[in-house]
Design a protein around this motif. Structure first.
Motif, mmCIF file in Angstrom:
data_model
loop_
_atom_site.group_PDB
_atom_site.id
_atom_site.type_symbol
_atom_site.label_atom_id
_atom_site.label_comp_id
_atom_site.label_asym_id
_atom_site.label_seq_id
_atom_site.Cartn_x
_atom_site.Cartn_y
_atom_site.Cartn_z
ATOM 1 N N ASN A 1 -58.140 -10.650 -32.803
ATOM 2 C CA ASN A 1 -59.209 -11.311 -33.564
ATOM 3 C C ASN A 1 -58.598 -12.174 -34.666
ATOM 4 O O ASN A 1 -58.399 -11.720 -35.798
ATOM 5 C CB ASN A 1 -60.155 -10.267 -34.169
ATOM 6 N N LYS B 1 -61.408 -18.443 -27.539
ATOM 7 C CA LYS B 1 -60.239 -17.560 -27.569
ATOM 8 C C LYS B 1 -58.939 -18.305 -27.273
ATOM 9 O O LYS B 1 -57.961 -17.710 -26.805
ATOM 10 C CB LYS B 1 -60.405 -16.405 -26.578
ATOM 11 N N THR C 1 -60.181 -9.792 -26.199
ATOM 12 C CA THR C 1 -61.032 -8.825 -26.901
ATOM 13 C C THR C 1 -60.357 -8.165 -28.102
ATOM 14 O O THR C 1 -61.038 -7.784 -29.059
ATOM 15 C CB THR C 1 -61.485 -7.719 -25.933
ATOM 16 N N ASN D 1 -61.141 0.785 -28.604
ATOM 17 C CA ASN D 1 -62.417 0.151 -28.961
ATOM 18 C C ASN D 1 -63.430 1.181 -29.459
ATOM 19 O O ASN D 1 -64.180 0.925 -30.408
ATOM 20 C CB ASN D 1 -62.981 -0.594 -27.750
#
Length: 237
Positions: A168, A194, A165, A98
């Motif tokens: 995507n 999600k 997370t 990240n």
């Protein structure tokens, strides 16, 4: 498996205990080339207990050492792999990834520090196990199952967090109902955010349970399907 590597690791100490070229040394070497395979992160605990026993009791301890190794290799494999081969790389790898995505180089140093910590932990546990000897087995016996369950639960929790997370994917296709476009992704998010990443992971998990399906094949299938659906405008990032 790891038996010859284990023998190579402790052979200098065995020579000090039994002498070089003695029948006792040969007997000990035969004992240690029996099947052995456990977590690379917890094998030093077994090594420390083993050396403590053999230094104290000599060749009389070899049967006990063989039983000790056979009894601990399974539980330590489960705990060590759950913690250090799955959980720690998942957590610190996700943090580092990240940060890298956002252009922050700190994630690289976090990953390096995590691996340095693991190496120090392995060295310290060898010294600790050697000092405590066989008493360590009795001490850890009641805690082993609880530690395994906790590591498994935390690993599942982290996988769920990573799905939400790191994956995507959105539905880019918006069919027209009259003159009004229907935002399918927004409708799904209102029901369960999600949901699409979770569904994708569920499908891949189901695929991996099929006969002749490997992780490599699953990766190629995901790549091909993703490119095709993206080109058609069905999915978008």
């Amino acid at each position: 498996m790891q038996n010859t590597g284990y023998l190579y690791l402790i052979l200098p100490q065995l020579r000090k205990i039994y002498g070089d070229g003695t029948p006792e040394l040969k007997q000990a070497m035969k004992t240690h080339v029996q099947f052995f395979n456990t977590s690379n992160f917890f094998n030093t605990i077994i090594t420390g207990i083993d050396l403590a026993l053999e230094e104290k009791q000599g060749s009389e301890s070899l049967d006990a050492v063989a039983g000790l190794k056979a009894g601990l290799l399974g539980p330590f494999a489960a705990i060590g792999d759950s913690l250090f081969a799955a959980l720690v790389p998942t957590i610190f790898g996700a943090i580092a990834a990240n940060m890298a995505i956002s252009g922050n180089p700190t994630g690289l140093f976090i990953w390096i520090l995590a691996n340095i910590f693991i190496m120090i932990f392995r060295w310290k546990q060898l010294k600790f196990a050697y000092k405590e000897g066989v008493n360590l087995v009795t001490t850890m016996q009641n805690q082993m199952n609880a530690l395994t369950d906790a590591a498994t639960l935390l690993g599942v929790f982290m996988v769920g967090a990573l799905i939400a997370t790191m994956i995507n994917v959105h539905i880019g296709w918006k069919p027209m109902i009259g003159k009004v476009p229907l935002d399918i992704q927004n409708t799904i998010d209102m029901m369960m955010p999600k949901l699409l990443p979770a569904a994708i992971v569920g499908i891949i998990y189901w695929m991996l349970g099929k006969k002749n399906m490997t992780s490599t094949r699953a990766i190629f299938i995901v790549l091909i399907v993703s490119v095709a659906l993206s080109a058609l405008g069905v999915i978008a990032q």
